[in-house]
Design a protein around this motif. Structure first.
Motif, PDB file in Angstrom:
ATOM      1  N   ILE A 122     -22.537   0.608 113.379  1.00 31.10           N
ATOM      2  CA  ILE A 122     -21.267   0.869 114.669  1.00 31.10           C
ATOM      3  C   ILE A 122     -20.658   1.907 113.854  1.00 31.10           C
ATOM      4  O   ILE A 122     -19.759   1.898 112.926  1.00 31.10           O
ATOM      5  CB  ILE A 122     -20.600  -0.335 115.019  1.00 31.10           C
ATOM      6  CG1 ILE A 122     -21.490  -1.298 115.587  1.00 31.10           C
ATOM      7  CG2 ILE A 122     -19.506  -0.043 115.844  1.00 31.10           C
ATOM      8  CD1 ILE A 122     -20.950  -2.682 115.766  1.00 31.10           C
TER       9      ILE A 122
ATOM     10  N   PHE B 102      -9.605   1.619 120.767  1.00 30.88           N
ATOM     11  CA  PHE B 102     -10.973   2.465 120.926  1.00 30.88           C
ATOM     12  C   PHE B 102     -11.047   3.593 121.822  1.00 30.88           C
ATOM     13  O   PHE B 102     -11.379   4.708 121.754  1.00 30.88           O
ATOM     14  CB  PHE B 102     -12.270   1.418 121.153  1.00 30.88           C
ATOM     15  CG  PHE B 102     -13.568   2.065 121.484  1.00 30.88           C
ATOM     16  CD1 PHE B 102     -13.881   2.772 120.443  1.00 30.88           C
ATOM     17  CD2 PHE B 102     -14.281   1.793 122.758  1.00 30.88           C
ATOM     18  CE1 PHE B 102     -15.521   3.027 120.613  1.00 30.88           C
ATOM     19  CE2 PHE B 102     -15.346   2.254 122.966  1.00 30.88           C
ATOM     20  CZ  PHE B 102     -16.021   3.008 122.139  1.00 30.88           C
TER      21      PHE B 102
ATOM     22  N   TYR C  27     -17.799   8.823 120.827  1.00 33.24           N
ATOM     23  CA  TYR C  27     -18.816   8.024 120.967  1.00 33.24           C
ATOM     24  C   TYR C  27     -19.987   8.770 122.063  1.00 33.24           C
ATOM     25  O   TYR C  27     -20.880   8.905 122.297  1.00 33.24           O
ATOM     26  CB  TYR C  27     -18.784   6.572 121.300  1.00 33.24           C
ATOM     27  CG  TYR C  27     -20.010   5.872 121.941  1.00 33.24           C
ATOM     28  CD1 TYR C  27     -21.035   5.537 121.038  1.00 33.24           C
ATOM     29  CD2 TYR C  27     -20.077   5.849 123.284  1.00 33.24           C
ATOM     30  CE1 TYR C  27     -22.278   4.824 121.432  1.00 33.24           C
ATOM     31  CE2 TYR C  27     -21.158   5.208 123.644  1.00 33.24           C
ATOM     32  CZ  TYR C  27     -22.248   4.637 122.833  1.00 33.24           C
ATOM     33  OH  TYR C  27     -23.177   4.081 123.419  1.00 33.24           O
TER      34      TYR C  27
ATOM     35  N   HIS D 152     -21.444   0.605 121.281  1.00 30.97           N
ATOM     36  CA  HIS D 152     -22.783   0.397 120.663  1.00 30.97           C
ATOM     37  C   HIS D 152     -22.615  -0.799 119.874  1.00 30.97           C
ATOM     38  O   HIS D 152     -22.012  -0.908 119.016  1.00 30.97           O
ATOM     39  CB  HIS D 152     -23.174   1.333 119.934  1.00 30.97           C
ATOM     40  CG  HIS D 152     -24.195   1.522 119.191  1.00 30.97           C
ATOM     41  ND1 HIS D 152     -25.922   1.552 119.693  1.00 30.97           N
ATOM     42  CD2 HIS D 152     -24.426   1.106 117.833  1.00 30.97           C
ATOM     43  CE1 HIS D 152     -26.650   1.570 118.808  1.00 30.97           C
ATOM     44  NE2 HIS D 152     -26.056   1.294 117.550  1.00 30.97           N
TER      45      HIS D 152
ATOM     46  N   VAL E 269     -18.356  -1.532 127.506  1.00 30.58           N
ATOM     47  CA  VAL E 269     -17.491  -1.611 126.185  1.00 30.58           C
ATOM     48  C   VAL E 269     -17.310  -2.995 126.068  1.00 30.58           C
ATOM     49  O   VAL E 269     -16.738  -3.737 127.040  1.00 30.58           O
ATOM     50  CB  VAL E 269     -16.198  -0.625 126.403  1.00 30.58           C
ATOM     51  CG1 VAL E 269     -15.337  -1.071 124.974  1.00 30.58           C
ATOM     52  CG2 VAL E 269     -16.514   0.684 126.478  1.00 30.58           C
TER      53      VAL E 269
ATOM     54  N   HIS F 272     -18.571   4.314 115.841  1.00 31.39           N
ATOM     55  CA  HIS F 272     -17.279   4.543 116.657  1.00 31.39           C
ATOM     56  C   HIS F 272     -16.685   3.072 117.337  1.00 31.39           C
ATOM     57  O   HIS F 272     -17.503   2.362 118.153  1.00 31.39           O
ATOM     58  CB  HIS F 272     -17.677   5.490 117.688  1.00 31.39           C
ATOM     59  CG  HIS F 272     -18.032   6.662 117.668  1.00 31.39           C
ATOM     60  ND1 HIS F 272     -19.534   6.792 117.591  1.00 31.39           N
ATOM     61  CD2 HIS F 272     -17.639   7.744 117.391  1.00 31.39           C
ATOM     62  CE1 HIS F 272     -19.972   8.304 116.890  1.00 31.39           C
ATOM     63  NE2 HIS F 272     -18.591   8.642 116.897  1.00 31.39           N
ATOM     64  N   PHE F 273     -15.498   2.837 116.840  1.00 27.41           N
ATOM     65  CA  PHE F 273     -14.967   1.440 117.197  1.00 27.41           C
ATOM     66  C   PHE F 273     -13.457   1.559 117.277  1.00 27.41           C
ATOM     67  O   PHE F 273     -12.916   2.741 116.469  1.00 27.41           O
ATOM     68  CB  PHE F 273     -15.486   0.439 116.387  1.00 27.41           C
ATOM     69  CG  PHE F 273     -15.186   0.535 114.752  1.00 27.41           C
ATOM     70  CD1 PHE F 273     -13.970  -0.041 114.523  1.00 27.41           C
ATOM     71  CD2 PHE F 273     -15.854   1.322 114.081  1.00 27.41           C
ATOM     72  CE1 PHE F 273     -13.647   0.049 113.142  1.00 27.41           C
ATOM     73  CE2 PHE F 273     -15.618   1.527 112.554  1.00 27.41           C
ATOM     74  CZ  PHE F 273     -14.449   0.917 112.187  1.00 27.41           C
TER      75      PHE F 273
ATOM     76  N   CYS G 142     -16.210  -1.756 120.923  1.00 30.70           N
ATOM     77  CA  CYS G 142     -17.374  -0.727 120.589  1.00 30.70           C
ATOM     78  C   CYS G 142     -18.164  -0.680 122.065  1.00 30.70           C
ATOM     79  O   CYS G 142     -18.251  -1.445 122.701  1.00 30.70           O
ATOM     80  CB  CYS G 142     -18.032  -1.064 119.510  1.00 30.70           C
ATOM     81  SG  CYS G 142     -18.941  -2.692 119.432  1.00 30.70           S
TER      82      CYS G 142
ATOM     83  N   GLU H 234     -11.931   7.524 119.623  1.00 31.03           N
ATOM     84  CA  GLU H 234     -13.490   7.093 119.384  1.00 31.03           C
ATOM     85  C   GLU H 234     -14.281   6.822 120.436  1.00 31.03           C
ATOM     86  O   GLU H 234     -15.541   7.180 120.372  1.00 31.03           O
ATOM     87  CB  GLU H 234     -13.369   5.604 118.616  1.00 31.03           C
ATOM     88  CG  GLU H 234     -12.921   5.728 117.264  1.00 31.03           C
ATOM     89  CD  GLU H 234     -13.772   6.780 116.331  1.00 31.03           C
ATOM     90  OE1 GLU H 234     -14.896   6.436 116.243  1.00 31.03           O
ATOM     91  OE2 GLU H 234     -13.067   7.430 115.558  1.00 31.03           O
TER      92      GLU H 234
END
Length: 99
Positions: free
Chosen positions: A21, A37, A46, A16, A60, A23-24, A14, A42
């Motif tokens: 979370i 990811f 993100y 973030h 990331v 988006h992963f 991810c 994703e």
């Protein structure tokens, strides 16, 4: 945070790393989680949601996932409905966002 436990061992990639979370990427190896990811869409989602400019490098990270149904899980760390939380950091990458 939802996800399915992959035989109790899994990894989360991810951009973030705090709070919720959204988006992963999730998989049974760090490499596959990163690929999931980035190549699964994703990462782009993100970047779009957080208004990352085209061409920008984004940090990331890949983490070991701690699943709610495993012995190492401390349920005090889990919010209602969460299936996993981030464990130890495995790797860090600079991924370029190309819109």
């Amino acid at each position: 945070m939802t996800g399915i436990s992959i035989s109790g061992t899994g990894y989360i990639a991810c951009a973030h790393f705090e709070e919720n979370i959204a988006h992963f990427g999730e998989a049974d190896t760090p490499e596959k989680a990163l690929s999931d990811f980035v190549e699964g869409g994703e990462f782009s989602d993100y970047c779009d949601c957080t208004e990352i400019e085209d061409g920008t490098y984004v940090q990331v990270k890949v983490f070991k996932a701690i699943y709610a149904n495993t012995p190492e899980a401390n349920m005090d760390d889990f919010e209602d409905g969460w299936q996993w939380i981030l464990g130890d950091e495995v790797s860090e990458h600079q991924i370029q966002f190309l819109a």
